[in-house]
Motif scaffolding. Sequence first.
Motif, PDB file in Angstrom:
ATOM      1  N   SER A  56      52.112  39.750  31.519  1.00 40.74           N
ATOM      2  CA  SER A  56      53.329  40.436  31.065  1.00 40.74           C
ATOM      3  C   SER A  56      53.631  41.655  31.936  1.00 40.74           C
ATOM      4  N   SER A  57      52.585  42.299  32.465  1.00 40.97           N
ATOM      5  CA  SER A  57      52.796  43.431  33.382  1.00 40.97           C
ATOM      6  C   SER A  57      53.448  42.949  34.674  1.00 40.97           C
ATOM      7  N   LEU A  58      53.027  41.772  35.145  1.00 38.50           N
ATOM      8  CA  LEU A  58      53.638  41.179  36.333  1.00 38.50           C
ATOM      9  C   LEU A  58      55.112  40.878  36.086  1.00 38.50           C
ATOM     10  N   VAL A  59      55.423  40.405  34.890  1.00 40.76           N
ATOM     11  CA  VAL A  59      56.815  40.123  34.523  1.00 40.76           C
ATOM     12  C   VAL A  59      57.648  41.401  34.598  1.00 40.76           C
ATOM     13  N   ILE A  60      57.112  42.489  34.055  1.00 39.25           N
ATOM     14  CA  ILE A  60      57.844  43.760  34.075  1.00 39.25           C
ATOM     15  C   ILE A  60      58.023  44.254  35.502  1.00 39.25           C
ATOM     16  N   ILE A  61      57.003  44.096  36.344  1.00 36.61           N
ATOM     17  CA  ILE A  61      57.106  44.510  37.747  1.00 36.61           C
ATOM     18  C   ILE A  61      58.235  43.749  38.440  1.00 36.61           C
ATOM     19  N   VAL A  62      58.320  42.443  38.206  1.00 38.72           N
ATOM     20  CA  VAL A  62      59.399  41.638  38.788  1.00 38.72           C
ATOM     21  C   VAL A  62      60.754  42.156  38.322  1.00 38.72           C
ATOM     22  N   MET A  63      60.859  42.482  37.032  1.00 37.88           N
ATOM     23  CA  MET A  63      62.118  42.994  36.491  1.00 37.88           C
ATOM     24  C   MET A  63      62.475  44.345  37.107  1.00 37.88           C
ATOM     25  N   ILE A  64      61.489  45.203  37.284  1.00 39.50           N
ATOM     26  CA  ILE A  64      61.738  46.516  37.887  1.00 39.50           C
ATOM     27  C   ILE A  64      62.271  46.359  39.307  1.00 39.50           C
ATOM     28  N   ILE A  65      61.624  45.495  40.078  1.00 41.02           N
ATOM     29  CA  ILE A  65      62.055  45.290  41.470  1.00 41.02           C
ATOM     30  C   ILE A  65      63.469  44.719  41.511  1.00 41.02           C
ATOM     31  N   SER A 120      64.037  51.814  48.160  1.00 41.81           N
ATOM     32  CA  SER A 120      65.490  51.699  48.091  1.00 41.81           C
ATOM     33  C   SER A 120      66.178  52.845  48.826  1.00 41.81           C
ATOM     34  N   ALA A 121      65.548  54.024  48.782  1.00 41.31           N
ATOM     35  CA  ALA A 121      66.145  55.215  49.386  1.00 41.31           C
ATOM     36  C   ALA A 121      66.108  55.204  50.911  1.00 41.31           C
ATOM     37  N   VAL A 122      65.227  54.385  51.485  1.00 37.90           N
ATOM     38  CA  VAL A 122      65.091  54.368  52.950  1.00 37.90           C
ATOM     39  C   VAL A 122      65.567  53.050  53.555  1.00 37.90           C
ATOM     40  N   THR A 123      66.194  52.194  52.734  1.00 38.06           N
ATOM     41  CA  THR A 123      66.616  50.870  53.185  1.00 38.06           C
ATOM     42  C   THR A 123      68.117  50.697  52.975  1.00 38.06           C
ATOM     43  N   LYS A 124      68.769  50.094  53.974  1.00 37.46           N
ATOM     44  CA  LYS A 124      70.208  49.887  53.887  1.00 37.46           C
ATOM     45  C   LYS A 124      70.590  48.460  53.507  1.00 37.46           C
ATOM     46  N   ASN A 125      69.630  47.547  53.543  1.00 38.55           N
ATOM     47  CA  ASN A 125      69.909  46.145  53.237  1.00 38.55           C
ATOM     48  C   ASN A 125      69.278  45.770  51.901  1.00 38.55           C
ATOM     49  N   ALA A 126      70.073  45.191  50.997  1.00 42.63           N
ATOM     50  CA  ALA A 126      69.599  44.877  49.645  1.00 42.63           C
ATOM     51  C   ALA A 126      68.465  43.853  49.668  1.00 42.63           C
ATOM     52  N   GLY A 127      68.637  42.793  50.448  1.00 44.04           N
ATOM     53  CA  GLY A 127      67.593  41.772  50.530  1.00 44.04           C
ATOM     54  C   GLY A 127      66.304  42.316  51.079  1.00 44.04           C
ATOM     55  N   LEU A 128      66.424  43.166  52.111  1.00 47.73           N
ATOM     56  CA  LEU A 128      65.235  43.780  52.704  1.00 47.73           C
ATOM     57  C   LEU A 128      64.545  44.708  51.713  1.00 47.73           C
ATOM     58  N   ALA A 129      65.341  45.441  50.915  1.00 49.13           N
ATOM     59  CA  ALA A 129      64.769  46.353  49.915  1.00 49.13           C
ATOM     60  C   ALA A 129      63.938  45.590  48.883  1.00 49.13           C
ATOM     61  N   ILE A 130      64.459  44.452  48.436  1.00 51.44           N
ATOM     62  CA  ILE A 130      63.737  43.642  47.454  1.00 51.44           C
ATOM     63  C   ILE A 130      62.456  43.083  48.069  1.00 51.44           C
ATOM     64  N   ALA A 131      62.575  42.567  49.311  1.00 51.18           N
ATOM     65  CA  ALA A 131      61.410  41.998  49.990  1.00 51.18           C
ATOM     66  C   ALA A 131      60.340  43.052  50.229  1.00 51.18           C
ATOM     67  N   LEU A 132      60.749  44.234  50.683  1.00 57.01           N
ATOM     68  CA  LEU A 132      59.795  45.316  50.931  1.00 57.01           C
ATOM     69  C   LEU A 132      59.141  45.789  49.641  1.00 57.01           C
ATOM     70  N   SER A 133      59.892  45.763  48.544  1.00 56.59           N
ATOM     71  CA  SER A 133      59.337  46.174  47.247  1.00 56.59           C
ATOM     72  C   SER A 133      58.223  45.230  46.818  1.00 56.59           C
ATOM     73  N   PHE A 134      58.486  43.927  46.921  1.00 57.03           N
ATOM     74  CA  PHE A 134      57.451  42.951  46.583  1.00 57.03           C
ATOM     75  C   PHE A 134      56.239  43.100  47.503  1.00 57.03           C
ATOM     76  N   ALA A 135      56.505  43.279  48.797  1.00 56.64           N
ATOM     77  CA  ALA A 135      55.415  43.416  49.759  1.00 56.64           C
ATOM     78  C   ALA A 135      54.594  44.669  49.480  1.00 56.64           C
ATOM     79  N   SER A 136      55.262  45.763  49.160  1.00 59.31           N
ATOM     80  CA  SER A 136      54.556  47.030  48.900  1.00 59.31           C
ATOM     81  C   SER A 136      53.672  46.930  47.672  1.00 59.31           C
ATOM     82  N   ILE A 137      54.185  46.309  46.606  1.00 56.24           N
ATOM     83  CA  ILE A 137      53.380  46.133  45.399  1.00 56.24           C
ATOM     84  C   ILE A 137      52.181  45.248  45.698  1.00 56.24           C
ATOM     85  N   GLY A 138      52.405  44.203  46.490  1.00 60.87           N
ATOM     86  CA  GLY A 138      51.303  43.333  46.877  1.00 60.87           C
ATOM     87  C   GLY A 138      50.235  44.081  47.653  1.00 60.87           C
TER      88      GLY A 138
END
Length: 392
Positions: free
Chosen positions: A184-193, A302-320
């Motif tokens: 369930s924590s993983l689910v919330i992390i996905v929702m946050i990202i 999000s604050a240092v990224t200009k591309n939405a897709g890249l922001a989402i990808a970097l968020s997942f990568a950073s959490i990983g």
Amino acid sequence: MKLFKFELKKNILRISVLLLLVALIIVNFYKQYETARFLGESGIAKGVQYKSDSGRPMYEAFKGEITTEKLEKIKSYHDKMGELIHSGDFKPTNESDDRFYSGFAMGDFNESAKTIERITYAYTYPNLMIELKERAKENITFYEGRSDYEVRKNSLVAGLYTGRRIKVYGNYGAFKLFFDYEFSSLVIIVMIIYTFATSFTNEKTTGTDRIIRSCHRGKSVYLTKHAVMLLFVFASVVLFTLLDVVRFCSFYDGTFINQPLYAIEEYKYTPFNVTISGAILLSAFAKLIALIFVGELVFVISAVTKNAGLAIALSFASIGIVIFIGEYLPSTFSPLSLLNAESWLKDPQFINILGYPVISILVQLISAVALTTALAIICYFKTAYAKKEKRI
């Protein structure tokens, strides 16, 4: 027309977030079932495929307040089943017999042995604590003049395990599963990202972030978005905590949620002298702190990224990366280690701070708050801070 398109885009985003939440709740619902199916206790499970409920009748007969009479009764019944099985007249059969709790003499013999073991644990728990305190006192005597830290730690141990007693016998399978459940924590992390990874990205893409800061509105935007994120995380933690508790209690008896945490045999040495419901609240609080850290990390990306897709990808990568690094670092320096309540609830873990023993979870919480605060400051300077113009 532009305003219409903007509002349409916002509505589509809201609907997609809602649909994602519903989909993830359904996936979590199935994962709870799979967890109970493969990791839960057999014998007294309810509604779990391939889990026998043959032990439930005996459990229902003996659960509740522990008395000497109840313990003697189950021991006598166990001996009676043993004598019956070993008698020459006993003939095993596949047909259920109403004379036995489980329908079979051998089943009752095995289940009564398990019941005796569980009731005996609860009944003799104070003796276990007395032995533990005696060892702590011996350690205090041994370390006096040798190690102030060991003296203080054993004094703390002696205090933590004083006055403990288990008054009832019950099954705690639901709560054992809950405290070790992380999906369930993983689910919330996905929702946050998915929800917040583009919070500042769109503004940077259009250049409106500079306009906001030049108008000195950056701080209010920053605070508003953080307030929404905090509210979102809080609501998510409350929602999924309730869903997890209710779901696991549908498989196993949740009647004894107000019993001490150490009534669960695996948690007999827990340093927390709280009820199971209190431990659930503690786990929810720790999860809240960890997930706010995740939210803040996503905001920084999000604050240092200009591309939405890249922001989402970097968020997942950073959490990983944070999860991967956390496997090799002490839990004290890994905020996401707070997500697994079992890791810090089950056994006492102390950290030596200037010669004083401190329960590790306190250090973990302080460390997580410090890291989250650092990320919040970085996010502030990237999104809200506006340099004062020099006047001539």
